[in-house]
Enzyme design. Structure first.
Site, PDB file in Angstrom:
ATOM      1  N   GLY A  55      -6.654  -2.401 -28.508  1.00 35.99           N
ATOM      2  CA  GLY A  55      -5.202  -2.506 -28.618  1.00 35.99           C
ATOM      3  C   GLY A  55      -4.723  -1.410 -29.549  1.00 35.99           C
ATOM      4  N   ASP A 247      -0.415   2.016 -24.166  1.00 34.36           N
ATOM      5  CA  ASP A 247      -1.256   2.769 -25.092  1.00 34.36           C
ATOM      6  C   ASP A 247      -0.594   4.072 -25.503  1.00 34.36           C
ATOM      7  OD1 ASP A 247      -3.092   0.915 -23.587  1.00 34.36           O
ATOM      8  OD2 ASP A 247      -4.397   1.660 -25.168  1.00 34.36           O
ATOM      9  N   LYS A 258      -2.917   0.019 -19.399  1.00 35.14           N
ATOM     10  CA  LYS A 258      -4.128  -0.454 -18.727  1.00 35.14           C
ATOM     11  C   LYS A 258      -4.039  -0.257 -17.216  1.00 35.14           C
ATOM     12  CE  LYS A 258      -6.807  -1.851 -20.613  1.00 35.14           C
ATOM     13  NZ  LYS A 258      -7.754  -0.897 -21.191  1.00 35.14           N
TER      14      LYS A 258
END
Lengths: 367, 367
Positions: A55, A247, A258
């Protein structure tokens, strides 16, 4: 947030002497809850590379503490070399996570003008502590802003709000609250009835394992679905809103997240389901526009596709699901173009997924 | 097609006395190759319901033999009742598969005007044999028509043709050749360089398990990917064409297929990648237009989502991937609207995915 009724963060200082930093080994969740103490810089490298922590925001804070642990016992003559080598090692662990790069730049800045080695070490520690505190505040604000979207739907619909999310952008991906899940937790606290469709998120199953675990321990109704299912649910009107994390979000509002996020954005768009991305501004890549070919997409080991990890009779097992000699390819991220994104939920509010939108909230980034 | 160098069909008469029908237990693939002999009507029911056999055309032929086995030892007085009860039982096994319904109607027709019970039994057996033979011919023709698409791309591109497929619509889903994979096998025989992206196809992993197995044993280069990956591959220009099968295609050209197909169609459309559906005309539902809410979508057991089947140390194991008490939902199919489908590959040629297109190939279905 809570595990078995007790409040936890994802990372904390083990004791006052700072002999180590404690994390939760997220690879064992949801089947086993185990705390790991990181004692050396190598421990931190492994924790990031092997995804004991994952994460973007949590990687950021772990990186900051890692830099402190890299140099804390250093002699003056070794400091610069150790610092630079450590940075290189950290950068190689997760090439797509922009937080890694950003955190390292900020850490470097924090010691920029200092002369004494003790002051530099202290500055790195203070930086890590500040980052941790800030991340909690940022996530809480994201949750407050995003919760209004859910309140609106709840008011309009007069029934449970169904949220679809992909991967894990919950508190386990941050320090606390989470990004994509923060609006859900805070809306729930405000009395909104919520139900979450949890994409299992192959190959690493962060949804099935982490998001479901979080929601279960917070008492939030949820249903795990295969990644293939969200499109049909949207066709059938069973999804009110999609909220995912990221991200890296580009200056133009394109969202790296993702693998599989893009497919959900397409089906949300096709079915008029609002699609939001929750992000701390630390995940924004303010450099010039990047095309799909310019953004480095991490390719992970093919065995994450060929084998699935789970438990049987309390034992952790990796089962082979393909013919042994078939090849697999394991891209970790995809790119959702801004045209498919309804809005970005940041700590400063919600904005359109565009350069204009982002700059309206972050005017200091105007060139 | 071949397994370990030897030619097989998916279903065959075990011996000349017809004591049983042989099938491959597809639940054990790719890890174990095991032939099962179906001796009683109950064996057939289990084979269909528990998915020892699967795939619309194979379900059709299995159903036809099942009806023969249901009545073959019947006394005259029991024939009608047994026949009707068996039909009901068969219809309940897989609610979405239109081949089941169609096959049963054709079987009923085949004995329609016959009086003697022996003639009826013989008619049912002949019907099953005819269906099997026809299915092979149909698949071969689909392959021949579809292979031209791959030849065209190969000629234009001058390099390997990358085909993405979802689920298993290969020879294991039919009697031989397959539907979506038939064009690939036949193009390969014509000298086209092919490479197949194999969607693993959660929750039951028919891609990872069956499609990869087929391609491996036929020596066709392939790469298994998570279902989340196809979108990125299309964004990166790594997919030249998508070919999938279907369980039911409506008169208007909407395509009911394995859950997740719709998401791939959306990304193919978004990236100008041609998206074809290969289907025997037996999979066409010629009744009036159906909306997404009218098409029954099979909901299977949630444990197919919560557990993943694979092997470890040669042993078959189901591993739990979610928190034990989290719920899951397991829709088996979704609906790809005709607007996203470049064309339908049938045994009579390729046509647009529309009522007009289908009727141009099947003029006898004009009302």
């Amino acid at each position: 947030m809570k595990i078995n009724g007790k409040h936890y963060q994802t990372i904390w200082e083990t004791d006052e002497k700072l002999t180590s930093i404690s994390i939760i080994d997220q690879r064992l969740l949801p089947h086993k809850f185990e705390i790991v103490n990181l004692l050396t810089f190598e421990d931190f490298l492994i924790a990031i590379k092997d995804m004991l922590v994952r994460g973007a925001p949590l990687i950021g804070v772990t990186t900051a503490y890692a830099l402190y642990f890299a140099v804390k016992d250093c002699a003056e003559s070794e400091f610069d070399a150790t610092f630079e080598v450590s940075i290189k090692k950290l950068l190689s662990t997760r090439p797509t996570a922009v937080n890694l790069k950003n955190t390292i730049e900020l850490a470097r800045k924090s010691i920029g003008s200092l002369n004494s080695i003790e002051a530099k070490k202290e500055a790195l520690l203070n930086f890590a502590r500040k980052l941790l505190k800030e991340d909690k505040e940022i996530c809480k604000k994201i949750g407050e802003h995003g919760s209004k979207l859910l309140e609106d739907i709840f008011r309009r619909k007069g029934a449970t709000v169904n949220i679809l999310t992909h991967c894990n952008a919950g508190w386990l991906a941050t320090i606390d609250y989470g990004t994509a899940l923060a609006p859900i937790y805070i809306a729930r606290d405000k009395g909104v009835d919520v139900h979450v469709w949890v994409d299992e998120t192959r190959p690493r199953l962060q949804g099935a394992k982490l998001t479901a675990f979080e929601l279960l321990h917070e008492g939030i109704p949820h249903t795990v679905i295969s990644d293939n299912t969200g499109g049909l649910l949207m066709q059938k009107g069973m999804v009110d809103i999609v909220i995912v994390g990221t991200d890296r979000t580009t200056r133009k509002g394109d969202v790296v997240n993702k693998i599989g996020t893009y497919l959900k954005a397409l089906s949300a768009y096709d079915n008029n389901v609002p699609f939001y991305v929750a992000l701390p501004s630390t995940s924004i890549d303010w450099s010039e526009e990047l095309t799909v070919d310019q953004i480095p997409i991490e390719i992970r080991n093919e065995n994450e596709v060929k084998y699935v990890s789970g438990v049987v009779d309390g034992k952790f097992v990796d089962v082979l699901i393909t013919p042994k000699s078939s090849k697999a390819l394991n891209y970790a991220f995809d790119i959702t173009p801004s045209r498919l994104v309804t809005g970005l939920i940041t700590e400063r509010g919600i904005c359109p997924a565009s350069e204009e939108g982002l700059l309206s909230l972050f005017p200091e980034m105007v060139k």
